[in-house]
Design a protein around this motif. Structure first.
Motif, PDB file in Angstrom:
ATOM      1  N   ASP A   4       0.793  -1.162   0.061  1.00 43.55           N
ATOM      2  CA  ASP A   4       0.013   0.132   0.036  1.00 43.55           C
ATOM      3  C   ASP A   4       0.905   1.386  -0.028  1.00 43.55           C
ATOM      4  OD1 ASP A   4      -2.385  -1.022  -0.085  1.00 43.55           O
ATOM      5  OD2 ASP A   4      -2.821  -0.987   2.191  1.00 43.55           O
ATOM      6  N   THR A   6       1.044   5.709   0.231  1.00 42.79           N
ATOM      7  CA  THR A   6       0.254   6.866   0.354  1.00 42.79           C
ATOM      8  C   THR A   6       0.412   7.824  -0.287  1.00 42.79           C
ATOM      9  OG1 THR A   6       2.216   7.728   1.669  1.00 42.79           O
ATOM     10  CG2 THR A   6       0.909   6.488   3.185  1.00 42.79           C
ATOM     11  N   GLN A   8       1.584  10.740  -0.335  1.00 44.27           N
ATOM     12  CA  GLN A   8       2.917  11.221  -0.540  1.00 44.27           C
ATOM     13  C   GLN A   8       4.145  10.489  -0.837  1.00 44.27           C
ATOM     14  OE1 GLN A   8       3.725  14.469  -0.144  1.00 44.27           O
ATOM     15  NE2 GLN A   8       1.482  14.807   0.575  1.00 44.27           N
ATOM     16  N   GLU A   9       3.955   9.259  -0.630  1.00 45.28           N
ATOM     17  CA  GLU A   9       4.702   8.128  -1.147  1.00 45.28           C
ATOM     18  C   GLU A   9       4.741   7.948  -2.746  1.00 45.28           C
ATOM     19  OE1 GLU A   9       5.329   4.886   2.469  1.00 45.28           O
ATOM     20  OE2 GLU A   9       3.730   4.877   1.049  1.00 45.28           O
ATOM     21  N   GLN A 119      -3.550   3.889  -1.123  1.00 47.88           N
ATOM     22  CA  GLN A 119      -4.332   3.987   0.073  1.00 47.88           C
ATOM     23  C   GLN A 119      -5.305   5.149   0.079  1.00 47.88           C
ATOM     24  OE1 GLN A 119      -2.195   4.422   3.627  1.00 47.88           O
ATOM     25  NE2 GLN A 119      -0.843   2.548   3.660  1.00 47.88           N
ATOM     26  N   SER A 124      -8.631  10.170  -1.483  1.00 45.65           N
ATOM     27  CA  SER A 124      -7.392  10.755  -0.632  1.00 45.65           C
ATOM     28  C   SER A 124      -6.693  11.571  -1.640  1.00 45.65           C
ATOM     29  CB  SER A 124      -6.472   9.641  -0.324  1.00 45.65           C
ATOM     30  OG  SER A 124      -6.067   9.037  -1.109  1.00 45.65           O
ATOM     31  N   TRP A 128      -6.063  15.666  -1.336  1.00 45.55           N
ATOM     32  CA  TRP A 128      -4.546  16.459  -1.232  1.00 45.55           C
ATOM     33  C   TRP A 128      -4.758  17.733  -2.430  1.00 45.55           C
ATOM     34  CZ3 TRP A 128      -1.866  16.534  -6.131  1.00 45.55           C
ATOM     35  CH2 TRP A 128      -0.413  16.905  -5.754  1.00 45.55           C
TER      36      TRP A 128
END
Length: 348
Positions: A4, A6, A8-9, A119, A124, A128
């Protein structure tokens, strides 16, 4: 087991390597709004998603899951084949990082194809985007491209962008040309998709001291531009393109190809017909009906668009205006490039 990621990743990973984003939602969900640059490999069609939803509501969760499993099982070979043909690191997502993306990532991983899951999914990502726009501090100066309708402003911006100039192409992000006829032949983006494209373009210009933009109104089709863009536009250096009406009419015909969209053109004209002097409006309507598009476009420019533009142009202070009298788009692009170079040398 798949990993998974995020938001940001994912953003960091996209800076350093090729990431292939796969939206596994239904085609209609994908068309409504997705992460820019993603492709659609739906685990369910719109009809299948509707059927499962109905079972979920009218029967129970287990029955819906069983029907979903039946549908997925039948299409697994093709689903896996499509994933296997993709290049780069594969990242799947759905609306909120739930069953659809989990199922997709699981079966693809079981077949030995490396894959990750985003994720929180599109939801999400949207959070952002909203946060990034709210916190953005776009301090760059604006050079604003103005001109009578048909001057090829968008074409000029795109040529300059290809040559390395920093450009925010708002019409491309909106997928709309900005006028009442601006949607003809296009499928405009909605606000969410526009904002996603905007924040990604802005991030690409973070290190530039300036940017080029077209003088748009605050609304492009159904898209509302953020106030900071309007402020930048109003306070920027204004280039005004002055090109012969006949050439502008030909530019419009080449871009819009109204003979391929006759019904759409007439529908759009009806929206502004009452704002044009009655005898002129009647002649334009007749020209459109008979396919005399060059005549119709010239009259629309002379009696509707040009007067509106002249009123808008008069609002800018003379000291911020740079007028360019040119014969065609090529000449205009060259003139603006030379002016930009000289302006930047003075600033340095």
């Amino acid at each position: 087991m798949f990993k998974d990621l995020t938001i940001q990743e994912l953003l960091e990973a996209r800076k350093n390597k090729k990431i292939t984003l796969i939206d596994v939602r239904s085609p209609s969900e994908y068309k409504t709004a997705t992460i820019p640059g993603s492709i659609n490999i739906p685990i369910f069609t719109d009809e299948e998603r509707g059927e499962i939803g109905t079972i979920y509501k009218q029967v129970n969760v287990e029955a819906a899951k069983e029907r979903g499993l039946e549908i997925v099982s039948a299409k697994l070979p093709q689903f896996i084949k499509e994933f296997s043909m993709l290049e780069g690191d594969r990242v799947v997502f759905c609306w909120r990082g739930g069953m659809r993306s989990k199922t997709s990532a699981t079966v693809v991983d079981l077949m030995g194809i490396p894959v990750s899951r985003l994720q929180g999914g599109v939801r999400s990502y949207r959070r952002w985007v909203v946060k990034a726009l709210e916190e953005s501090n776009f301090t760059q100066d604006a050079f604003v491209l103005n001109g009578y309708t048909g001057s090829g402003k968008t074409t000029i911006l795109r040529r300059l962008k290809k040559q390395g100039f920093p450009v925010l192409d708002l019409e491309q992000m909106a997928n709309h040309r900005g006028s009442i006829f601006g949607q003809i032949g296009l499928t405009p983006n909605n606000q969410k998709m526009f904002e996603a494209l905007l924040i990604e373009e802005m991030q690409g210009l973070e290190n530039s001291p300036y940017f080029l933009i077209e003088a748009e109104s605050q609304r492009i089709g159904k898209i509302m531009l953020p106030q900071w863009i309007m402020d930048k536009k109003e306070n920027g250096i204004q280039f005004f393109i002055d090109m012969p009406l006949e050439i502008r009419a030909l530019n419009i015909l080449e871009e819009y190809r109204p003979w391929e969209h006759a019904e759409e053109c007439m529908i759009s004209f009806q929206k502004i017909k009452r704002r044009i002097h009655t005898p002129i409006a009647a002649q334009i309507e007749k020209d459109l009906e008979l396919g005399r598009y060059e005549s119709a476009v010239q009259m629309l420019l002379a009696y509707y668009y040009d007067p509106r533009y002249e009123h808008t142009a008069s609002q800018y202070p003379k000291e911020k205006q740079m007028r360019l009298k040119v014969s065609n788009i090529e000449e205009a692009a060259n003139a603006i490039r030379e002016l930009m170079d000289s302006k930047l040398k003075i600033r340095q």
